[in-house]
Write a protein that holds these residues in place. Sequence first.
Motif, PDB file in Angstrom:
ATOM      1  N   THR A  88       0.818  -1.211   0.000  1.00 13.53           N
ATOM      2  CA  THR A  88       0.000   0.000   0.000  1.00 13.53           C
ATOM      3  C   THR A  88       0.847   1.255   0.000  1.00 13.53           C
ATOM      4  OG1 THR A  88      -1.696  -1.161   1.274  1.00 13.53           O
ATOM      5  CG2 THR A  88      -1.832   1.226   1.241  1.00 13.53           C
ATOM      6  N   LYS A 329      -6.486   0.540   3.063  1.00 15.10           N
ATOM      7  CA  LYS A 329      -6.428   1.520   1.973  1.00 15.10           C
ATOM      8  C   LYS A 329      -6.831   0.891   0.641  1.00 15.10           C
ATOM      9  CE  LYS A 329      -3.304   4.759  -0.359  1.00 15.10           C
ATOM     10  NZ  LYS A 329      -1.929   5.321  -0.390  1.00 15.10           N
ATOM     11  N   LYS A 332     -10.571   0.034   0.628  1.00 16.86           N
ATOM     12  CA  LYS A 332     -11.389   1.231   0.401  1.00 16.86           C
ATOM     13  C   LYS A 332     -11.373   1.634  -1.065  1.00 16.86           C
ATOM     14  CE  LYS A 332     -12.196   5.928   2.086  1.00 16.86           C
ATOM     15  NZ  LYS A 332     -11.822   6.955   3.092  1.00 16.86           N
ATOM     16  N   GLN A 333     -10.220   1.584  -1.697  1.00 15.09           N
ATOM     17  CA  GLN A 333     -10.130   1.929  -3.121  1.00 15.09           C
ATOM     18  C   GLN A 333     -11.041   1.038  -3.963  1.00 15.09           C
ATOM     19  OE1 GLN A 333      -5.963   1.627  -4.112  1.00 15.09           O
ATOM     20  NE2 GLN A 333      -5.431   3.534  -3.098  1.00 15.09           N
TER      21      GLN A 333
END
Length: 364
Positions: A88, A329, A332-333
């Motif tokens: 990430t 992260k 969520k993307q």
Amino acid sequence: MNEINIGKNITKFRRSKGITQDELANYIGVSKSSVSKWENNITYPDILLLPQLATLFNISLDELMGYEPQLTKEDIQKIYYELAQEFTEKDPNEVLIKCEDYIKKYYSCFEFLKQMVVLYLNHCTLFENKEEILNRARELCIRIKEYSNNPQLIKDIIFLEAFSLIMENKPTEVLEILGEDINAFSQEAEIIGASFQLLGNTQKATEITQICMYQYLIRLVGSLVQQIGLNMSDLNIVEESFKRAFGICELFNLDELHSNVSANLYLGTAQAYAVNGKNKKALDLIERYTKVCIDNIYNFKLRGDKYFDKIDGWLENLDLGVNAPRSQKLIKQDVISAIKDNPAFISLKDEYRFKSCVLALESN
């Protein structure tokens, strides 16, 4: 993690045999100071002396060196999540080099190699040429199949190999690996549970029964989502499948118990409604999807509830524990992209409710 501890082991095995440093030095043909340096990790014995030392102590070379190319489950989880987080935060190609270094170091730890396969499958989309990563994952699968003697591990690896081929749109190769016939579900777990019941251990029998129910629920709703995806143009099948799946989700509280499954149901059905011009129904389910993602998927963890109150220990004992296999992260993307960049929702782009969902997902 296991490291080379030859000095400490020479001391341990020498003392267990009642041998002094002088006696060991005379037997091997070196000075006492050399033995002392070995035992204090100042120097190592010459490689030609290792078989002689192992023979004297009646142990294997691996035992003498104190090195086994294995990792504990906790070690594997720690490395996996460390690398997942780095994927990430850093250039994925740099992280890939680190992954390969770990693979070289623990090339004979097949449980670790399995999780490296999982790691590559979960992060291959970060690379411009994801096919290279999928090919590398399959190379690891082949090694595990060839050299592991663990039937369950091999079974898991065959599934991962097939899944990698699906990701690369190679269905023919999948069928070559798995065949075309579907076997009946194994009832091994239920028989184990019945055995514990006969032994009077109702607690263990209940735990096993709950684990079975939990897995069947997840698979059943997943199959209903697939049924919806296969029949997008037939609203009768879509709505009947959704009604049944939604009933299960509500009855067993899957929005919280396993939010990924219910989110896929809402998203998949919303897509079917959207492509058939049922925009209001599509938006209703996009809003449900948004709520589940914000409430549960953004902080995803596997867990039981008041009904499934005996499964937490089993969940924690899974290969990667209760945490998501990718960083928050990246999750969520993907959650945002699933509606914002979804071609099925083009007709909804200007709808206030649709924009509100995207904004909510982005701001939380």
